[in-house]
Write a protein that holds these residues in place. Structure first.
Motif, PDB file in Angstrom:
ATOM      1  N   VAL A  88      40.159  27.466  31.667  1.00 34.50           N
ATOM      2  CA  VAL A  88      39.819  28.744  31.020  1.00 34.50           C
ATOM      3  C   VAL A  88      38.403  29.165  31.385  1.00 34.50           C
ATOM      4  CG1 VAL A  88      39.354  29.846  28.798  1.00 34.50           C
ATOM      5  CG2 VAL A  88      41.450  28.517  29.110  1.00 34.50           C
ATOM      6  N   LEU A  89      37.471  28.202  31.414  1.00 35.46           N
ATOM      7  CA  LEU A  89      36.086  28.514  31.783  1.00 35.46           C
ATOM      8  C   LEU A  89      36.010  29.074  33.197  1.00 35.46           C
ATOM      9  CD1 LEU A  89      33.068  28.369  31.034  1.00 35.46           C
ATOM     10  CD2 LEU A  89      33.031  26.057  32.001  1.00 35.46           C
ATOM     11  N   LEU A  90      36.765  28.476  34.114  1.00 35.07           N
ATOM     12  CA  LEU A  90      36.762  28.971  35.492  1.00 35.07           C
ATOM     13  C   LEU A  90      37.377  30.361  35.582  1.00 35.07           C
ATOM     14  CD1 LEU A  90      36.153  28.501  38.442  1.00 35.07           C
ATOM     15  CD2 LEU A  90      38.346  27.323  38.674  1.00 35.07           C
ATOM     16  N   LEU A  91      38.462  30.609  34.846  1.00 36.45           N
ATOM     17  CA  LEU A  91      39.094  31.929  34.850  1.00 36.45           C
ATOM     18  C   LEU A  91      38.141  32.985  34.291  1.00 36.45           C
ATOM     19  CD1 LEU A  91      42.744  31.102  33.701  1.00 36.45           C
ATOM     20  CD2 LEU A  91      41.862  31.401  36.022  1.00 36.45           C
ATOM     21  N   VAL A  92      37.392  32.617  33.268  1.00 32.10           N
ATOM     22  CA  VAL A  92      36.401  33.544  32.707  1.00 32.10           C
ATOM     23  C   VAL A  92      35.370  33.918  33.759  1.00 32.10           C
ATOM     24  CG1 VAL A  92      34.476  33.726  31.070  1.00 32.10           C
ATOM     25  CG2 VAL A  92      36.676  32.843  30.301  1.00 32.10           C
ATOM     26  N   PHE A  93      34.933  32.938  34.543  1.00 29.24           N
ATOM     27  CA  PHE A  93      33.945  33.227  35.581  1.00 29.24           C
ATOM     28  C   PHE A  93      34.546  34.020  36.735  1.00 29.24           C
ATOM     29  CE2 PHE A  93      31.041  30.373  33.482  1.00 29.24           C
ATOM     30  CZ  PHE A  93      29.794  30.908  33.815  1.00 29.24           C
ATOM     31  N   LEU A  94      35.838  33.853  37.002  1.00 23.09           N
ATOM     32  CA  LEU A  94      36.491  34.685  38.011  1.00 23.09           C
ATOM     33  C   LEU A  94      36.437  36.157  37.614  1.00 23.09           C
ATOM     34  CD1 LEU A  94      39.685  32.630  38.969  1.00 23.09           C
ATOM     35  CD2 LEU A  94      37.707  33.095  40.421  1.00 23.09           C
ATOM     36  N   VAL A  95      36.732  36.433  36.343  1.00 16.83           N
ATOM     37  CA  VAL A  95      36.693  37.813  35.849  1.00 16.83           C
ATOM     38  C   VAL A  95      35.259  38.307  35.773  1.00 16.83           C
ATOM     39  CG1 VAL A  95      37.246  39.317  33.897  1.00 16.83           C
ATOM     40  CG2 VAL A  95      38.845  37.520  34.569  1.00 16.83           C
ATOM     41  N   LEU A  96      34.354  37.438  35.313  1.00 22.86           N
ATOM     42  CA  LEU A  96      32.945  37.827  35.212  1.00 22.86           C
ATOM     43  C   LEU A  96      32.378  38.188  36.579  1.00 22.86           C
ATOM     44  CD1 LEU A  96      30.430  38.121  33.455  1.00 22.86           C
ATOM     45  CD2 LEU A  96      29.972  35.678  33.817  1.00 22.86           C
ATOM     46  N   GLY A  97      32.811  37.479  37.618  1.00 22.01           N
ATOM     47  CA  GLY A  97      32.351  37.787  38.969  1.00 22.01           C
ATOM     48  C   GLY A  97      32.742  39.195  39.399  1.00 22.01           C
ATOM     49  N   GLN A  98      33.924  39.642  38.986  1.00 22.37           N
ATOM     50  CA  GLN A  98      34.364  40.999  39.304  1.00 22.37           C
ATOM     51  C   GLN A  98      33.482  42.029  38.588  1.00 22.37           C
ATOM     52  OE1 GLN A  98      37.065  41.219  41.629  1.00 22.37           O
ATOM     53  NE2 GLN A  98      36.481  39.071  41.615  1.00 22.37           N
ATOM     54  N   LEU A  99      33.114  41.719  37.357  1.00 30.27           N
ATOM     55  CA  LEU A  99      32.260  42.634  36.596  1.00 30.27           C
ATOM     56  C   LEU A  99      30.849  42.698  37.180  1.00 30.27           C
ATOM     57  CD1 LEU A  99      33.379  41.753  32.960  1.00 30.27           C
ATOM     58  CD2 LEU A  99      33.763  43.918  34.158  1.00 30.27           C
ATOM     59  N   VAL A 100      30.350  41.573  37.660  1.00 33.13           N
ATOM     60  CA  VAL A 100      29.027  41.561  38.299  1.00 33.13           C
ATOM     61  C   VAL A 100      29.045  42.446  39.545  1.00 33.13           C
ATOM     62  CG1 VAL A 100      27.364  40.126  39.552  1.00 33.13           C
ATOM     63  CG2 VAL A 100      28.329  39.316  37.394  1.00 33.13           C
ATOM     64  N   LYS A 101      30.093  42.327  40.341  1.00 31.58           N
ATOM     65  CA  LYS A 101      30.205  43.163  41.548  1.00 31.58           C
ATOM     66  C   LYS A 101      30.343  44.640  41.173  1.00 31.58           C
ATOM     67  CE  LYS A 101      32.307  39.491  44.324  1.00 31.58           C
ATOM     68  NZ  LYS A 101      33.521  39.042  45.042  1.00 31.58           N
ATOM     69  N   PHE A 102      31.134  44.929  40.149  1.00 33.05           N
ATOM     70  CA  PHE A 102      31.299  46.307  39.678  1.00 33.05           C
ATOM     71  C   PHE A 102      29.950  46.912  39.296  1.00 33.05           C
ATOM     72  CE2 PHE A 102      31.613  48.842  35.735  1.00 33.05           C
ATOM     73  CZ  PHE A 102      32.312  49.940  36.198  1.00 33.05           C
ATOM     74  N   TRP A 103      29.175  46.157  38.538  1.00 32.48           N
ATOM     75  CA  TRP A 103      27.842  46.621  38.134  1.00 32.48           C
ATOM     76  C   TRP A 103      26.944  46.837  39.354  1.00 32.48           C
ATOM     77  CZ3 TRP A 103      23.512  43.236  38.693  1.00 32.48           C
ATOM     78  CH2 TRP A 103      22.316  43.757  38.218  1.00 32.48           C
ATOM     79  N   GLY A 104      26.990  45.900  40.316  1.00 30.99           N
ATOM     80  CA  GLY A 104      26.162  46.030  41.512  1.00 30.99           C
ATOM     81  C   GLY A 104      26.553  47.222  42.362  1.00 30.99           C
ATOM     82  N   ILE A 105      27.848  47.497  42.468  1.00 30.38           N
ATOM     83  CA  ILE A 105      28.317  48.651  43.244  1.00 30.38           C
ATOM     84  C   ILE A 105      27.792  49.949  42.658  1.00 30.38           C
ATOM     85  CG2 ILE A 105      30.380  49.999  43.846  1.00 30.38           C
ATOM     86  CD1 ILE A 105      31.864  47.252  43.986  1.00 30.38           C
ATOM     87  N   ARG A 106      27.891  50.109  41.366  1.00 29.28           N
ATOM     88  CA  ARG A 106      27.406  51.333  40.721  1.00 29.28           C
ATOM     89  C   ARG A 106      25.885  51.442  40.796  1.00 29.28           C
ATOM     90  NH1 ARG A 106      31.380  54.011  37.338  1.00 29.28           N
ATOM     91  NH2 ARG A 106      29.737  54.919  36.036  1.00 29.28           N
ATOM     92  N   LEU A 107      25.221  50.296  40.882  1.00 34.03           N
ATOM     93  CA  LEU A 107      23.762  50.307  41.019  1.00 34.03           C
ATOM     94  C   LEU A 107      23.350  50.721  42.424  1.00 34.03           C
ATOM     95  CD1 LEU A 107      21.468  49.597  39.023  1.00 34.03           C
ATOM     96  CD2 LEU A 107      21.345  47.349  40.096  1.00 34.03           C
ATOM     97  N   PHE A 108      24.099  50.275  43.437  1.00 34.44           N
ATOM     98  CA  PHE A 108      23.782  50.611  44.819  1.00 34.44           C
ATOM     99  C   PHE A 108      24.128  52.061  45.161  1.00 34.44           C
ATOM    100  CE2 PHE A 108      24.227  45.900  46.012  1.00 34.44           C
ATOM    101  CZ  PHE A 108      22.853  45.729  46.008  1.00 34.44           C
ATOM    102  N   ALA A 109      25.146  52.600  44.537  1.00 32.25           N
ATOM    103  CA  ALA A 109      25.596  53.960  44.856  1.00 32.25           C
ATOM    104  C   ALA A 109      24.676  55.004  44.227  1.00 32.25           C
ATOM    105  CB  ALA A 109      27.022  54.166  44.362  1.00 32.25           C
ATOM    106  N   ASP A 110      24.508  56.117  44.917  1.00 30.20           N
ATOM    107  CA  ASP A 110      23.780  57.241  44.330  1.00 30.20           C
ATOM    108  C   ASP A 110      24.600  57.830  43.190  1.00 30.20           C
ATOM    109  OD1 ASP A 110      21.774  56.926  46.204  1.00 30.20           O
ATOM    110  OD2 ASP A 110      22.662  58.353  47.613  1.00 30.20           O
ATOM    111  N   GLN A 111      23.922  58.451  42.257  1.00 29.22           N
ATOM    112  CA  GLN A 111      24.611  59.005  41.099  1.00 29.22           C
ATOM    113  C   GLN A 111      25.670  60.024  41.510  1.00 29.22           C
ATOM    114  OE1 GLN A 111      23.985  57.687  38.090  1.00 29.22           O
ATOM    115  NE2 GLN A 111      25.709  58.854  37.283  1.00 29.22           N
TER     116      GLN A 111
END
Length: 280
Positions: A88-111
């Motif tokens: 379960v801990l590993l699955l949580v980190f799999l999902v968390l990794g997707q959220l980290v990338k999502f946040w980074g993508i929106r940060l890199f993109a212009d508004q």
């Protein structure tokens, strides 16, 4: 549709050397530490099972291999957890990794490149789509281990080959999935369709770009490989301790992950911009 590989790489360099890039890099570093703990804990559970069956390095079948222990293989970052908790801990980190990338993508993109202002709604889509696919791919990759634990060698080999093929196909066709979720504005089916369509706009260019990023990804894997070599050939090379090598690997992986995220995000923006122009 044209995808300018050089432009994407230059944009990636600009992004990782900027303030946002350093911030994303730092978050990736923290994530890598937690993910290493989670994955090492699952590996410890698997080694416990293998040794209990007498097929592990320290079990009855490996009793003639002195010097090997479970800690040699899973490293110093594992936690002694029950199997369900570790998974379960590993699955949580799999999902968390997707959220980290999502946040980074929106940060890199212009508004102006973000077509949906409802970040929370798109984050839910990341968990459902991105996290769901990541969990399914993890289950597929673990199927070979399941068959191995049950003594089915041929099925284990077939599952390993199938896992590699599935990862390759999904990784290519859905290469822009997180970018589409983060920067597009559409429902689940429409987002997937949009993602696949953007891949088909310039498949050759994105494959070349992914190959370049894969070569770059070899760098953080070198310390991890060295740590494995140090287990099987102790004293053969003047290497740092396994814990130091794993930390070096985590540190090196953070800028590679950040750069790859920035490059693929720019590639997506390029092909989407050309598609938008064709619509007018």
């Amino acid at each position: 549709m044209a995808l300018h590989i050089g432009d994407a790489l230059r944009r990636g360099i600009d992004d990782i050397t900027g303030e946002n890039g350093l911030l994303v890099m730092g978050v990736f570093l923290l994530y890598n530490l937690g993910n290493t703990v989670a994955s090492s804990s699952v590996m410890e559970v698997l080694f416990d099972e293998l040794m209990a069956q007498g097929s592990g390095p320290g079990g009855p079948a490996g009793a003639g291999s002195p010097g090997f222990s479970m800690a040699d293989f899973v490293g110093p970052f594992s936690l002694d957890l029950a199997a369900p908790v570790a998974v379960v801990l590993l699955l949580v980190f799999l999902v968390l990794g997707q959220l980290v990338k999502f946040w980074g993508i929106r940060l890199f993109a212009d508004q102006s490149e973000i077509r949906s202002d409802n970040a929370s709604e798109r984050a839910v889509m990341v968990v459902v789509l991105g996290g769901g696919i990541a969990i399914v791919m993890f289950a597929v990759s673990m199927s070979s281990t399941f068959f191995q634990l049950n003594g089915q060698a041929l099925l284990s080999l077939a599952a390993s080959l199938g896992s590699v093929l599935a990862s390759l196909v999904v990784g290519l066709v859905l290469v822009y999935l997180l970018q589409a979720i983060a920067l597009f504005d559409g429902g689940y089916a429409q987002t997937i369709k949009h993602c696949v369509a953007r891949f088909m706009d310039a498949p050759a260019q994105i494959i070349i770009l992914l190959f370049i990023l894969a070569l770059l990804g070899i760098i953080p894997g070198i310390p991890s490989t060295a740590s494995v070599i140090s287990v099987f050939l102790p004293g053969s090379f003047d290497l740092p301790s396994q814990s130091v090598l794993q930390v070096v690997s985590m540190v090196l992986n953070a800028p590679v992950q950040t750069f790859s995220l920035a490059v693929i995000t720019d590639a997506y923006i390029q092909v989407r911009a050309e598609q938008d122009e064709d619509d007018f």
